[in-house]
Design an enzyme around this catalytic site. Structure first.
Site, mmCIF file in Angstrom:
data_model
loop_
_atom_site.group_PDB
_atom_site.id
_atom_site.type_symbol
_atom_site.label_atom_id
_atom_site.label_comp_id
_atom_site.label_asym_id
_atom_site.label_seq_id
_atom_site.Cartn_x
_atom_site.Cartn_y
_atom_site.Cartn_z
ATOM 1 N N ASP A 36 40.012 45.764 33.839
ATOM 2 C CA ASP A 36 40.198 44.404 34.118
ATOM 3 C C ASP A 36 40.930 43.711 33.088
ATOM 4 O OD1 ASP A 36 38.046 42.803 36.351
ATOM 5 O OD2 ASP A 36 39.068 41.718 34.887
ATOM 6 N N ASP A 59 46.173 44.911 33.165
ATOM 7 C CA ASP A 59 46.794 43.949 33.925
ATOM 8 C C ASP A 59 47.721 44.524 35.130
ATOM 9 O OD1 ASP A 59 48.404 41.997 35.079
ATOM 10 O OD2 ASP A 59 49.502 41.239 33.527
ATOM 11 N N VAL A 60 47.263 44.590 36.478
ATOM 12 C CA VAL A 60 47.678 45.198 37.553
ATOM 13 C C VAL A 60 49.211 45.065 37.800
ATOM 14 C CG1 VAL A 60 45.253 45.818 38.683
ATOM 15 C CG2 VAL A 60 46.614 43.945 39.302
ATOM 16 N N SER A 139 40.801 42.905 52.962
ATOM 17 C CA SER A 139 40.108 41.803 53.250
ATOM 18 C C SER A 139 40.001 41.637 54.644
ATOM 19 C CB SER A 139 40.461 40.508 52.830
ATOM 20 O OG SER A 139 39.828 39.417 53.286
ATOM 21 N N TYR A 152 47.252 34.332 51.083
ATOM 22 C CA TYR A 152 46.217 35.661 50.693
ATOM 23 C C TYR A 152 46.525 36.488 52.080
ATOM 24 C CZ TYR A 152 41.687 37.623 49.922
ATOM 25 O OH TYR A 152 40.645 38.322 49.586
ATOM 26 N N LYS A 156 47.228 40.463 51.873
ATOM 27 C CA LYS A 156 46.069 41.431 52.438
ATOM 28 C C LYS A 156 46.666 42.276 53.554
ATOM 29 C CE LYS A 156 43.101 40.645 49.228
ATOM 30 N NZ LYS A 156 42.769 41.953 48.406
ATOM 31 N N SER A 187 30.782 36.920 44.491
ATOM 32 C CA SER A 187 31.532 37.324 43.434
ATOM 33 C C SER A 187 32.042 36.064 42.777
ATOM 34 C CB SER A 187 32.730 38.218 43.947
ATOM 35 O OG SER A 187 33.559 37.317 44.722
HETATM 36 N N1 LIG Z 1 34.421 38.327 47.514
HETATM 37 C C1 LIG Z 1 34.580 38.017 48.630
HETATM 38 O O1 LIG Z 1 34.199 37.360 49.701
HETATM 39 C C2 LIG Z 1 35.805 38.826 49.320
HETATM 40 C C3 LIG Z 1 36.338 38.986 50.629
HETATM 41 C C4 LIG Z 1 37.539 39.753 51.075
HETATM 42 C C5 LIG Z 1 38.374 40.394 50.295
HETATM 43 N N2 LIG Z 1 37.841 40.290 48.565
HETATM 44 C C6 LIG Z 1 38.504 41.160 47.918
HETATM 45 O O2 LIG Z 1 37.678 41.799 46.892
HETATM 46 C C7 LIG Z 1 38.528 42.228 45.663
HETATM 47 C C8 LIG Z 1 37.589 41.813 44.484
HETATM 48 O O3 LIG Z 1 37.408 40.557 44.490
HETATM 49 P P1 LIG Z 1 35.977 39.870 43.935
HETATM 50 O O4 LIG Z 1 35.459 39.155 45.343
HETATM 51 O O5 LIG Z 1 35.055 40.981 43.485
HETATM 52 O O6 LIG Z 1 36.312 38.752 42.883
HETATM 53 P P2 LIG Z 1 36.091 38.687 41.553
HETATM 54 O O7 LIG Z 1 36.772 37.383 41.131
HETATM 55 O O8 LIG Z 1 34.526 38.772 41.120
HETATM 56 O O9 LIG Z 1 36.895 39.955 40.822
HETATM 57 C C9 LIG Z 1 38.125 40.160 40.927
HETATM 58 C C10 LIG Z 1 38.486 40.835 39.532
HETATM 59 O O10 LIG Z 1 39.664 41.226 39.510
HETATM 60 C C11 LIG Z 1 40.341 40.659 37.999
HETATM 61 N N3 LIG Z 1 41.827 40.289 38.108
HETATM 62 C C12 LIG Z 1 42.491 39.244 38.431
HETATM 63 N N4 LIG Z 1 43.625 39.535 38.067
HETATM 64 C C13 LIG Z 1 43.867 40.750 37.467
HETATM 65 C C14 LIG Z 1 44.930 41.360 36.869
HETATM 66 N N5 LIG Z 1 46.228 40.883 36.982
HETATM 67 N N6 LIG Z 1 44.853 42.628 36.517
HETATM 68 C C15 LIG Z 1 43.566 43.191 36.533
HETATM 69 N N7 LIG Z 1 42.481 42.472 36.884
HETATM 70 C C16 LIG Z 1 42.696 41.360 37.307
HETATM 71 C C17 LIG Z 1 39.461 39.512 37.699
HETATM 72 O O11 LIG Z 1 39.374 39.544 36.391
HETATM 73 C C18 LIG Z 1 38.214 39.734 38.284
HETATM 74 O O12 LIG Z 1 37.213 40.633 37.567
HETATM 75 C C19 LIG Z 1 39.793 41.215 45.567
HETATM 76 O O13 LIG Z 1 40.835 42.058 46.046
HETATM 77 C C20 LIG Z 1 39.485 40.228 46.883
HETATM 78 O O14 LIG Z 1 40.534 39.926 47.390
HETATM 79 C C21 LIG Z 1 36.887 39.524 48.162
#
Ligand SMILES: NC(=O)c1ccc[n+]([C@@H]2O[C@H](COP(=O)([O-])OP(=O)(O)OC[C@H]3O[C@@H](n4cnc5c(N)ncnc54)[C@H](O)[C@@H]3O)[C@@H](O)[C@H]2O)c1
Length: 269
Positions: A36, A59-60, A139, A152, A156, A187
């Site tokens: 992360d 950093d991805v 997503s 977004y 996705k 989250s």
């Molecule tokens: N939570 C939801 O309702 C939901 C719904 C659909 C899709 N998603 C997807 O699920 C995935 C996880 O998200 P989440 O909901 O757990 O949110 P979150 O914000 O809790 O987690 C995302 C993580 O990605 C990390 N991150 C951000 N930029 C980064 C980078 N450049 N390099 C490495 N890490 C990085 C952040 O620090 C964070 O810990 C995402 O791809 C999000 O689009 C989430």
């Protein structure tokens, strides 16, 4: 794939869904590399799993950063068997033309290029070993877009398409690919969007899914080598409606008498 004793690298491993993946993988006896950009959150998650987990800075958007994270993972656990490209960011809701260029670029860099960078870093090793599994977090918005969330959703949809194509590419080498399509899940991202007023009150009141259940669904998909992972079936009617509209547009060819041909078979499932 039998997951016992295998190693997973989870991007966004310090986040909500990343944490749910980690918990479900730990239940299967896996070793975890929680990668992360936010090391404080990644360390907090990793601490729950003792010696079976490490936190790694990543950093991805940077291939150099991916190479460094891979070296740390290899040093500690050897090969990475399961790669979860899960890191992602949301966007403030706005009509697409009013999304600032830096916001649009960041969403694409993290959500799309971040996934590509992960594949560049690990897919070759898996192909050579003829084993491994890649899980990309898309997503529900990677199947059904809506207005004010175009950047977004576009990112996705790209994850969905890249993953389906990758599945075709890697299947001959015994490497599996799955796509996770979450709906609303607890989250920092979803709670932040809720606090900002981006999610309708009735949706929030209906409740958010707890991330560990997504993790357990991902475990089953890897074990059974399933392509699609739908955790939130309440969105089925919207997906059907969109697909019906797409299919309804398939009528007569634009050029009278044109026959065309189909190339190859349908998408692998
Ligand atoms: N939570 C939801 O309702 C939901 C719904 C659909 C899709 N998603 C997807 O699920 C995935 C996880 O998200 P989440 O909901 O757990 O949110 P979150 O914000 O809790 O987690 C995302 C993580 O990605 C990390 N991150 C951000 N930029 C980064 C980078 N450049 N390099 C490495 N890490 C990085 C952040 O620090 C964070 O810990 C995402 O791809 C999000 O689009 C989430």
């Amino acid at each position: 794939m039998n997951l016992q004793g295998k190693t997973a690298l989870i991007t966004g491993g310090g986040g909500g869904i990343g944490g749910g993946l980690a918990q479900a993988f730990a239940e299967k006896g896996m070793r975890l590399v929680l990668a992360d950009i936010d090391m404080a959150h990644a360390r907090e998650q990793a601490a729950q799993f003792g010696d079976d987990a490490i936190a790694v800075a990543l950093d991805v958007t940077s291939l150099e950063s991916w190479a460094a994270a891979k070296a740390v993972a290899r040093e500690r656990f050897g090969q990475v068997d399961v790669l979860c490209n899960n890191a992602g960011v949301s966007q403030p809701r706005a009509p697409l033309d009013q999304v600032p260029p830096d916001v649009f670029a960041r969403v694409m860099a993290i959500n799309v290029t971040g996934v590509y960078n992960g594949l560049v870093t690990f897919a070759g090793d898996m192909r050579e070993r003829r084993s491994g599994h890649i899980v990309n977090t898309s997503s529900m918005n990677g199947l059904i877009p809506f207005g004010t969330f175009a950047a977004y959703s576009g990112s996705k949809f790209a994850v969905t398409a890249m993953s389906e194509a990758l599945r075709d590419e890697l299947a001959p080498f015994g490497v599996g690919v799955s796509i996770l399509f979450p709906g609303l899940t607890r989250s920092r991202m979803s709670l932040g969007d809720a606090d900002a007023g981006f999610i309708p009150r009735e949706v929030i009141e209906a409740g958010m899914m707890e991330p560990v259940w997504l993790g357990r669904a991902v475990v089953r998909a890897i074990e059974e080598n399933n392509l699609y992972i739908v955790s939130h079936p309440e969105h089925r009617a919207h997906v059907e409606q969109r697909l019906r509209h797409v299919l309804a547009a398939f009528g007569e060819p634009a050029q009278p008498g044109y026959r065309g041909h189909t190339r190859g078979g349908p998408v692998a499932t």
